[in-house]
Design an enzyme around this catalytic site. Sequence first.
Site, mmCIF file in Angstrom:
data_model
loop_
_atom_site.group_PDB
_atom_site.id
_atom_site.type_symbol
_atom_site.label_atom_id
_atom_site.label_comp_id
_atom_site.label_asym_id
_atom_site.label_seq_id
_atom_site.Cartn_x
_atom_site.Cartn_y
_atom_site.Cartn_z
ATOM 1 N N ARG A 30 0.945 -1.524 0.172
ATOM 2 C CA ARG A 30 0.444 -0.190 -0.323
ATOM 3 C C ARG A 30 1.203 0.861 -0.401
ATOM 4 N NH1 ARG A 30 -0.537 4.776 2.416
ATOM 5 N NH2 ARG A 30 -0.323 3.602 4.319
ATOM 6 N N ASP A 31 1.025 1.422 1.377
ATOM 7 C CA ASP A 31 1.979 3.195 1.185
ATOM 8 C C ASP A 31 3.454 2.909 -0.026
ATOM 9 O OD1 ASP A 31 2.808 5.480 2.094
ATOM 10 O OD2 ASP A 31 3.608 4.437 4.177
ATOM 11 N N HIS A 222 5.602 4.762 12.581
ATOM 12 C CA HIS A 222 6.018 4.438 10.698
ATOM 13 C C HIS A 222 6.295 5.408 10.446
ATOM 14 C CE1 HIS A 222 3.726 4.073 6.648
ATOM 15 N NE2 HIS A 222 4.463 5.447 7.254
ATOM 16 N N HIS A 224 9.709 7.716 7.899
ATOM 17 C CA HIS A 224 10.130 7.646 7.047
ATOM 18 C C HIS A 224 12.085 7.664 6.905
ATOM 19 C CE1 HIS A 224 6.646 7.413 3.911
ATOM 20 N NE2 HIS A 224 6.384 7.321 4.663
ATOM 21 N N CYS A 255 6.019 9.156 -0.307
ATOM 22 C CA CYS A 255 4.268 9.446 -0.370
ATOM 23 C C CYS A 255 4.403 10.587 -1.625
ATOM 24 C CB CYS A 255 4.319 10.598 1.157
ATOM 25 S SG CYS A 255 2.404 11.366 1.425
ATOM 26 N N ASN A 264 9.895 4.249 2.106
ATOM 27 C CA ASN A 264 9.287 4.111 4.059
ATOM 28 C C ASN A 264 10.738 3.450 4.782
ATOM 29 O OD1 ASN A 264 6.457 3.822 4.630
ATOM 30 N ND2 ASN A 264 7.072 2.963 2.002
#
Lengths: 313, 313
Positions: A30-31, A222, A224, A255, A264
């Site tokens: 997903r991300d 979360h 990065h 993103c 990430n």
Amino acid sequence: MTTTRELGLPAVADQPGLADAVEIWEVSPRDGLQAEPTLVAATTKVELIRRLAAAGAPVIEVGSFVRADRVPQMADSSEVFAQVKSLPARTPVLVPNVRGYELARAAGADDIAVFLSVTESFSRENLGASRERMEGAVVQVTERAKADGVRVRGYLSMVFGDPWEGEVAVGEVVRLAQAMRSWGIEDLSLGDTIGVATPGQVRASVRALAADGIPVASLALHMHDTYGMALANVYAGLEEGVRIFDAAAGGTGGCPFARSATGNLATDDLVWMLTGLGIRTGIDPDALHETSLWLADVLRKPITSRVAKALAY
Amino acid sequence: MTTTRELGLPAVADQPGLADAVEIWEVSPRDGLQAEPTLVAATTKVELIRRLAAAGAPVIEVGSFVRADRVPQMADSSEVFAQVKSLPARTPVLVPNVRGYELARAAGADDIAVFLSVTESFSRENLGASRERMEGAVVQVTERAKADGVRVRGYLSMVFGDPWEGEVAVGEVVRLAQAMRSWGIEDLSLGDTIGVATPGQVRASVRALAADGIPVASLALHMHDTYGMALANVYAGLEEGVRIFDAAAGGTGGCPFARSATGNLATDDLVWMLTGLGIRTGIDPDALHETSLWLADVLRKPITSRVAKALAY
């Protein structure tokens, strides 16, 4: 390819007592993929998710029910979800609003994540909606989810700094986290969306939330790795008692709407550090490494995971 | 190029009390360049060292008096040293034996570093000499240095793992560190030559040395970022009281004889984390960043510093 076993390095616990085990929330499908310019076929996504589950990933965020015109990479999330929902892993999906919730439910999802930005600028730039409007949507989705017995995680974006607004006030993070809890969202993920956090800031934010009564066990980080700080931040989080960390195989993604949000934290690098610390993740580093190499090949881009690069040497 | 100031991010202390200031020992002209395949002209090295000093680097390891047939990149160290010895920074040079010591002295050096490997395999592979023979050379050099009033740092290589021997016993590190101290070497740098250390291991090693009576203030950490662990290791070191860290502008270099030893910790990334933690280094991040970009251009290779890459975006 060198395997971690061939490298002959110690897999022993070298910081016993820090933590026995942590949960890695894998976000590459997903991300990771949502920010990649190469459109990935549903069958390939399913293959990625199957490989991750086979490597032992306990939670895999498999898709996102956002507007296809805004995030075309996620347009096939229903199709992907249908083929992975029976895997031996949690397979949450991202949901921005009631429309997305209904699509997710129609696909059979009972485990979702919602999201809010701590800053107004990112909310408007990233989501095309003010924070107030986004908060309204999250309240609606959460009410429905609670009634349906659906599990909900809440993401907070831009917790540690914002490219438009600069410094982010910890008090605002606490306010939003408490708001989410009041709506019924217990599991919270604190996002360093642009990767600018440093360890003292992570420590201070986690402490501020804990001091306001939020259990540290309910928090995820979360991070990065844009500025290479992610693992130092994770380590500070571990020392503060955080036990859930988000990461993406190979360090894919970022993103699409945040400047400099490249990458990430790579699950490979996270697993390496945790293994060195003697902390269990349930993930097989070599199976993960193979998956990351395969994914980089699919995306035709160099892998950003330092561990994956070093082992491939 | 984006400057750190333009980025508008907080430069405030976010972990007050961890440390007021640390000393960065810049190794790009020596440990950085020695591993680069592109032969760099003496005038360019001088330019690099001048830029680093102008950026505020307090200590710059400027060359190495090793055998030119083994490390051709360092063959012009006398010429380089002559042109940088008056800069407002310490300018130590690396010396393997009495022959190197005499060359360094002839060039005017009064600040040197000697080195030993904790493992026998790396000693033979890297230095072409057994540990016993290397220890003999270091004893001789240190005796001469003491008599001449020359400052001596001792490097220990392969402190945290070795590609041939795997795990390295902490007891052996303590034994060698104490041996160096008994010969008169007080300042010690612990090298993770292949970058495999994780934070608990760093913590355990520093504690073992301290428990055996070695002052933590005399220790430096020399981390390589091969597996992306360097900053997490520095952070653990900071928490144990270490206040000296080695790094190379842009993350240049590695070690020509150790498999997978790609990349020193980038000074850029270290300064970014320390600044975020509210710890002074005396180094101007933007001047450093410009120097790293310039150096990458000279070497015609992509920069490995995450911060430099993100700011150049």
